[in-house]
Design an enzyme around this catalytic site. Sequence first.
Site, PDB file in Angstrom:
ATOM      1  CG  ASP A   1     -13.148   1.568  15.006  1.00  0.00           C
ATOM      2  OD1 ASP A   1     -13.107   2.866  14.922  1.00  0.00           O
ATOM      3  OD2 ASP A   1     -14.160   0.946  14.176  1.00  0.00           O
TER       4      ASP A   1
ATOM      5  CE1 TYR B   1     -19.222   0.329  11.391  1.00  0.00           C
ATOM      6  CE2 TYR B   1     -17.918   0.056  13.543  1.00  0.00           C
ATOM      7  CZ  TYR B   1     -17.944   0.450  12.032  1.00  0.00           C
ATOM      8  OH  TYR B   1     -16.773   0.800  11.323  1.00  0.00           O
TER       9      TYR B   1
ATOM     10  CG  HIS C   1     -18.437   5.670   8.969  1.00  0.00           C
ATOM     11  ND1 HIS C   1     -19.064   4.974   9.748  1.00  0.00           N
ATOM     12  CD2 HIS C   1     -17.217   4.723   8.619  1.00  0.00           C
ATOM     13  CE1 HIS C   1     -18.717   3.765   9.940  1.00  0.00           C
ATOM     14  NE2 HIS C   1     -17.867   3.548   9.358  1.00  0.00           N
TER      15      HIS C   1
ATOM     16  CD  GLN D   1     -11.468   3.193  11.520  1.00  0.00           C
ATOM     17  OE1 GLN D   1     -12.480   2.578  11.036  1.00  0.00           O
ATOM     18  NE2 GLN D   1     -11.384   3.557  12.783  1.00  0.00           N
TER      19      GLN D   1
HETATM   20  N1  LIG Z   1     -14.127   2.996   8.795  1.00  0.00           N
HETATM   21  C1  LIG Z   1     -14.804   2.016   8.015  1.00  0.00           C
HETATM   22  O1  LIG Z   1     -15.256   2.432   6.810  1.00  0.00           O
HETATM   23  C2  LIG Z   1     -14.715   0.669   8.399  1.00  0.00           C
HETATM   24  C3  LIG Z   1     -14.799  -0.288   7.431  1.00  0.00           C
HETATM   25  C4  LIG Z   1     -14.782  -1.603   8.043  1.00  0.00           C
HETATM   26  C5  LIG Z   1     -14.217  -1.905   9.247  1.00  0.00           C
HETATM   27  N2  LIG Z   1     -14.127  -0.989  10.009  1.00  0.00           N
HETATM   28  C6  LIG Z   1     -13.657  -1.291  11.389  1.00  0.00           C
HETATM   29  O2  LIG Z   1     -12.634  -2.067  11.504  1.00  0.00           O
HETATM   30  C7  LIG Z   1     -12.961  -3.250  11.988  1.00  0.00           C
HETATM   31  C8  LIG Z   1     -12.295  -4.554  11.550  1.00  0.00           C
HETATM   32  O3  LIG Z   1     -12.667  -4.716  10.317  1.00  0.00           O
HETATM   33  P1  LIG Z   1     -13.586  -5.975   9.831  1.00  0.00           P
HETATM   34  O4  LIG Z   1     -14.611  -6.397  10.870  1.00  0.00           O
HETATM   35  O5  LIG Z   1     -14.252  -5.335   8.666  1.00  0.00           O
HETATM   36  O6  LIG Z   1     -12.807  -7.169   9.630  1.00  0.00           O
HETATM   37  P2  LIG Z   1     -11.450  -8.068  10.233  1.00  0.00           P
HETATM   38  O7  LIG Z   1     -11.236  -7.248  11.630  1.00  0.00           O
HETATM   39  O8  LIG Z   1     -10.321  -7.885   9.228  1.00  0.00           O
HETATM   40  O9  LIG Z   1     -12.187  -9.393  10.368  1.00  0.00           O
HETATM   41  C9  LIG Z   1     -13.290  -9.605  11.257  1.00  0.00           C
HETATM   42  C10 LIG Z   1     -13.719 -11.240  10.813  1.00  0.00           C
HETATM   43  O10 LIG Z   1     -12.396 -12.033  10.910  1.00  0.00           O
HETATM   44  C11 LIG Z   1     -12.356 -13.012  12.050  1.00  0.00           C
HETATM   45  N3  LIG Z   1     -11.438 -13.098  12.642  1.00  0.00           N
HETATM   46  C12 LIG Z   1     -11.048 -12.433  13.419  1.00  0.00           C
HETATM   47  N4  LIG Z   1      -9.504 -12.717  14.122  1.00  0.00           N
HETATM   48  C13 LIG Z   1      -9.516 -13.911  13.426  1.00  0.00           C
HETATM   49  C14 LIG Z   1      -8.602 -15.046  13.689  1.00  0.00           C
HETATM   50  N5  LIG Z   1      -7.410 -14.813  14.366  1.00  0.00           N
HETATM   51  N6  LIG Z   1      -8.598 -15.913  12.657  1.00  0.00           N
HETATM   52  C15 LIG Z   1      -9.524 -16.108  11.832  1.00  0.00           C
HETATM   53  N7  LIG Z   1     -10.559 -15.183  11.701  1.00  0.00           N
HETATM   54  C16 LIG Z   1     -10.496 -14.131  12.569  1.00  0.00           C
HETATM   55  C17 LIG Z   1     -13.675 -12.344  12.935  1.00  0.00           C
HETATM   56  O11 LIG Z   1     -14.621 -13.545  13.262  1.00  0.00           O
HETATM   57  P3  LIG Z   1     -15.255 -13.589  14.965  1.00  0.00           P
HETATM   58  O12 LIG Z   1     -16.050 -12.381  15.044  1.00  0.00           O
HETATM   59  O13 LIG Z   1     -16.048 -14.627  14.653  1.00  0.00           O
HETATM   60  O14 LIG Z   1     -14.148 -13.966  15.888  1.00  0.00           O
HETATM   61  C18 LIG Z   1     -14.724 -11.767  11.821  1.00  0.00           C
HETATM   62  O15 LIG Z   1     -15.409 -12.566  11.123  1.00  0.00           O
HETATM   63  C19 LIG Z   1     -14.596  -3.319  12.244  1.00  0.00           C
HETATM   64  O16 LIG Z   1     -14.949  -4.046  13.093  1.00  0.00           O
HETATM   65  C20 LIG Z   1     -14.625  -1.755  12.306  1.00  0.00           C
HETATM   66  O17 LIG Z   1     -14.597  -1.324  13.907  1.00  0.00           O
HETATM   67  C21 LIG Z   1     -14.193   0.398   9.757  1.00  0.00           C
END
Ligand SMILES: NC(=O)c1ccc[n+]([C@@H]2O[C@H](COP(=O)([O-])OP(=O)(O)OC[C@H]3O[C@@H](n4cnc5c(N)ncnc54)[C@H](OP(=O)(O)O)[C@@H]3O)[C@@H](O)[C@H]2O)c1
Length: 287
Positions: free
Chosen positions: A48, A53, A118, A173
């Site tokens: 994704d 980004y 988005h 999403q």
């Molecule tokens: N559509 C939208 O508006 C929207 C909004 C937000 C996010 N998104 C998408 O959703 C994806 C995921 O959301 P997010 O990045 O906000 O949050 P997330 O996936 O919940 O969390 C990512 C963070 O958690 C850490 N992490 C990952 N796995 C872990 C584990 N097993 N143990 C401890 N920490 C862990 C990562 O660290 P490290 O990177 O250091 O490994 C990173 O700092 C985004 O990357 C994006 O692609 C979409």
Amino acid sequence: MRTTELPDGESVPVLGLGTWRMGEDPRRQVEELRALREAFEIGYRLIDTAEMYGEGGAEKMVGKAIAAAILAGEIRREDLFIVSKVYPHNASERGVQSACRRSLERLELDYLDLYLLHWPGNHPLRSTVTGFEALRGQGLIRHWGVSNFDVSEMEELWALPTPRHRVGCCVNQVYYSPSQRGIEFALQPLLTSRRMPVMAYSPTDQGKLAQDPVLKAIGVRHGKTAIQIALAWILARSYRIAIPKAVQKKHLVENFEALGIELEARDFEEIDARFPPPARPVPLAML
Ligand SMILES: NC(=O)c1ccc[n+]([C@@H]2O[C@H](COP(=O)([O-])OP(=O)(O)OC[C@H]3O[C@@H](n4cnc5c(N)ncnc54)[C@H](OP(=O)(O)O)[C@@H]3O)[C@@H](O)[C@H]2O)c1
């Protein structure tokens, strides 16, 4: 890889990799590229990303990683499911045409598997949808969907005239995690009734759930981590896809291994007690 189905019956992996915060800092490029290559090695096939980004930086990282993995014979393009998103301010009928082409160029791809709006913006939804359908006709995207759409916005979308042979919106999403359960009240049942998966973003509350005492305690019983329990809980129901982002290899592996966990009734009860399901409509959570 476990899969779920899009409304047109196509299978999609239930677990993917998020890329928000990638491609922002040139000093982290090597580490991020390594993470994406490792993700393919581990078995991730859904990625994704979004034009937002790193202002295109994340798409470039993803593009480099895919090109290198294909060249090395590790993956084939047709095995991947690549998701990107258009900024709402670019989401006019003509705007999506150029935004999509820019994304494809950065991703070094001929087509996207899924293209999302988005979040709801100012361009009339009808013109965004017309633009998406045109991109589909041109073979530049295979499916389209939305993100951060609440019930009223989905209803507006479904009220648009859509020729019968078109599948229309394939995915919504949204922010969904054990602590953010608002969609369970109305949005998720509505989507499920249309066989439309929810793609859960920030499913680990950006890593914060690692410290949750209840998820940790359940994890101890299963020999798993709190984050693995959170992901297993999200994926225990059908029509769900989770896209945790990770750069550290231990996180990539840990999250992928959540796919094998089967939770028990007691686990669900404890999670309900810690994070009660919504008893009334709750505005959509967003990050
Ligand atoms: N559509 C939208 O508006 C929207 C909004 C937000 C996010 N998104 C998408 O959703 C994806 C995921 O959301 P997010 O990045 O906000 O949050 P997330 O996936 O919940 O969390 C990512 C963070 O958690 C850490 N992490 C990952 N796995 C872990 C584990 N097993 N143990 C401890 N920490 C862990 C990562 O660290 P490290 O990177 O250091 O490994 C990173 O700092 C985004 O990357 C994006 O692609 C979409």
